[in-house]
Design a protein around this motif. Sequence first.
Motif, short mmCIF file in Angstrom:
data_model
loop_
_atom_site.label_atom_id
_atom_site.label_comp_id
_atom_site.label_asym_id
_atom_site.label_seq_id
_atom_site.Cartn_x
_atom_site.Cartn_y
_atom_site.Cartn_z
N ASP A 9 0.88 -0.97 -0.26
CA ASP A 9 -0.33 0.34 -0.01
C ASP A 9 0.49 1.55 -0.16
OD1 ASP A 9 0.80 -1.00 2.75
OD2 ASP A 9 -0.72 -0.56 3.14
N THR A 10 1.81 0.64 0.21
CA THR A 10 2.98 2.32 -0.22
C THR A 10 2.73 2.73 -1.57
OG1 THR A 10 5.75 0.52 -0.72
CG2 THR A 10 3.94 1.30 1.86
N VAL A 11 2.54 2.14 -2.41
CA VAL A 11 2.28 2.90 -3.89
C VAL A 11 0.89 3.25 -4.00
CG1 VAL A 11 3.94 0.56 -4.73
CG2 VAL A 11 1.50 0.86 -4.78
N PRO A 58 9.54 12.67 7.94
CA PRO A 58 9.53 11.96 6.93
C PRO A 58 9.46 10.11 6.34
CG PRO A 58 11.64 12.79 7.46
CD PRO A 58 10.35 12.80 7.88
N SER A 59 9.14 9.15 7.52
CA SER A 59 8.66 8.19 7.26
C SER A 59 8.70 7.32 8.32
CB SER A 59 10.17 7.40 6.46
OG SER A 59 11.03 7.03 7.29
N GLY A 60 7.78 6.06 7.91
CA GLY A 60 7.83 5.27 9.30
C GLY A 60 8.90 5.04 9.98
N THR A 61 9.76 4.36 9.42
CA THR A 61 10.64 3.56 9.73
C THR A 61 11.28 5.70 10.83
OG1 THR A 61 11.50 1.97 7.67
CG2 THR A 61 13.55 3.01 9.54
N MET A 62 11.84 6.45 10.44
CA MET A 62 12.13 7.26 11.28
C MET A 62 11.96 7.72 12.56
SD MET A 62 13.71 11.22 10.54
CE MET A 62 14.85 10.86 9.12
N GLY A 63 10.15 7.44 12.21
CA GLY A 63 9.30 7.63 12.85
C GLY A 63 9.29 6.59 14.42
N ASN A 64 9.88 5.63 13.88
CA ASN A 64 9.92 4.11 15.11
C ASN A 64 11.46 4.70 15.55
OD1 ASN A 64 7.68 2.55 14.75
ND2 ASN A 64 8.50 0.97 13.33
N GLN A 65 12.48 4.74 14.53
CA GLN A 65 13.57 5.04 14.70
C GLN A 65 13.59 5.70 16.38
OE1 GLN A 65 15.72 2.55 15.52
NE2 GLN A 65 14.30 1.24 14.12
N TYR A 89 12.72 -4.72 9.59
CA TYR A 89 13.01 -4.50 8.13
C TYR A 89 13.64 -3.09 8.36
CZ TYR A 89 9.02 -7.24 5.68
OH TYR A 89 8.69 -8.94 5.32
N GLU A 90 13.62 -2.88 9.17
CA GLU A 90 14.81 -1.41 9.60
C GLU A 90 16.23 -1.39 9.54
OE1 GLU A 90 12.10 0.53 11.99
OE2 GLU A 90 10.38 0.25 10.99
N VAL A 91 16.60 -2.59 8.47
CA VAL A 91 18.60 -2.03 8.64
C VAL A 91 19.28 -2.17 9.44
CG1 VAL A 91 19.93 -1.07 6.54
CG2 VAL A 91 17.31 -0.76 6.38
N PHE A 197 2.37 6.44 13.16
CA PHE A 197 1.54 6.27 12.28
C PHE A 197 1.51 6.88 11.03
CE2 PHE A 197 -1.23 9.67 12.11
CZ PHE A 197 -1.05 10.21 13.11
N CYS A 198 1.47 5.94 9.70
CA CYS A 198 1.69 6.20 8.45
C CYS A 198 0.82 7.06 7.56
CB CYS A 198 2.10 5.35 7.18
SG CYS A 198 3.44 4.37 8.39
N LEU A 199 0.84 7.85 7.12
CA LEU A 199 0.00 9.03 6.26
C LEU A 199 0.30 8.09 5.17
CD1 LEU A 199 1.29 12.36 8.07
CD2 LEU A 199 -0.78 11.34 7.98
C1 LIG Z 1 4.52 -1.97 10.65
C2 LIG Z 1 4.79 -0.71 9.52
N1 LIG Z 1 5.60 -0.18 10.50
C3 LIG Z 1 7.26 0.68 9.92
C4 LIG Z 1 7.43 1.17 8.19
C5 LIG Z 1 7.80 1.93 7.51
O1 LIG Z 1 7.45 2.95 6.88
P1 LIG Z 1 8.52 3.99 5.74
O2 LIG Z 1 7.79 2.75 4.32
O3 LIG Z 1 7.49 4.56 5.92
O4 LIG Z 1 9.61 3.88 6.48
C6 LIG Z 1 6.23 -0.10 7.57
C7 LIG Z 1 6.38 0.46 5.90
O5 LIG Z 1 5.47 -0.92 4.83
C8 LIG Z 1 5.38 -0.36 7.78
O6 LIG Z 1 4.48 -1.70 6.86
#
Ligand SMILES: Cc1ncc(COP(=O)(O)O)c(C=O)c1O
Length: 343
Positions: A9-11, A58-65, A89-91, A197-199
């Motif tokens: 759904d990111t597309v 800017p991203s969900g990854t940055m929000g989590n980190q 998935y966050e490298v 949460f992601c927009l």
């Molecule tokens: C559950 C979950 N958390 C975090 C993210 C990270 O979001 P972003 O791709 O914006 O970094 C994703 C991305 O698919 C996700 O599925």
Amino acid sequence: MAFIDLRSDTVTLPTEEMRKAMANAEVGDDVYGEDPTINRLESLAAEIMGKEAAMFVPSGTMGNQVSVMTHTRRGDEVIMEAESHVYYYEVGAMAALSGVQARPVPGVRGVMNPEDVKRAIREPNIHYPKTTLVVLENTHNRGGGKVLPLENVKTISEIAHSNGINVHMDGARIFNAQVASGIPAKEYAQYADSIMFCLSKGLSAPVGSMVAGSKDFIERARKNRKMLGGGMRQAGILAAAGIIALTKMVDRLQEDHDHAKLLGEKLHEMGYGVNPEDVETNMVVVDVTVVGKDVHAMEKELKDRGILANANSNKTLRLVTHYGITAEDITKTIDAFNDILRQ
Ligand SMILES: Cc1ncc(COP(=O)(O)O)c(C=O)c1O
């Protein structure tokens, strides 16, 4: 060929209304707190989540980190579900950026047993790291879009808090949880000290996520965001789309859930490995090996028929429904799966 893109759904692409709002957005320098559109989005996000404050990232990854960094100190241990995004998935960011150690707890479709969480908490001991954070993911991506039961969230949160441990919720798809369960996002969020949460997923904004929490937490998180290079200037151009995502795009997610359910039911009827009961939101995880298919060969056969889907294990394909996918696309996808079986 125009593909039916079910990889993620990111597309999703911004709506016309978003593009217009972006073009006309009132902006300022957000590092100075002077972007009125960002300020509006942050107030709205805090209100929706029932928190004191919120921050655009800017991203969900940055929000989590940023959240992990704000809740912890170097050498701490963080409990999370073994298939969670933050771990999987966050490298390796938690280790690389915050210097913390992961304590993955295996769950069932992303749902951890509270007793397992309790057992994973470190006791005081000179040899042990300190457990300072539990991360919950709702809905759970690798759990196939599973909605965490509210009771599970509450129990784990009580266990964490009674041990002086904070809770962060990766609510990248918290509105999918809201729409599927009828439970408002803020009811989940009340058990977490911070929520991301992601927009930019099912809600269709082009870029951006939010972190919400207490005023003190968000103040400290802003400093960490700046350190990570996430202090943006006229970011109101992005926030303008985010405001539309939050105010106009949430209820529409039901359509994605209906499409996913139909896909799950039809693929099950054909003999593919999917339990329609497990399709709770916008994801369908299909075991193609039960019909004698190799998952990567299947990816290719679908692509040849105009359908994009990603393997998420050596057995399963993950199909994600989202804004822009129509009922006709779903019919075509069902036909493609049928066609492949009959070859
Ligand atoms: C559950 C979950 N958390 C975090 C993210 C990270 O979001 P972003 O791709 O914006 O970094 C994703 C991305 O698919 C996700 O599925």
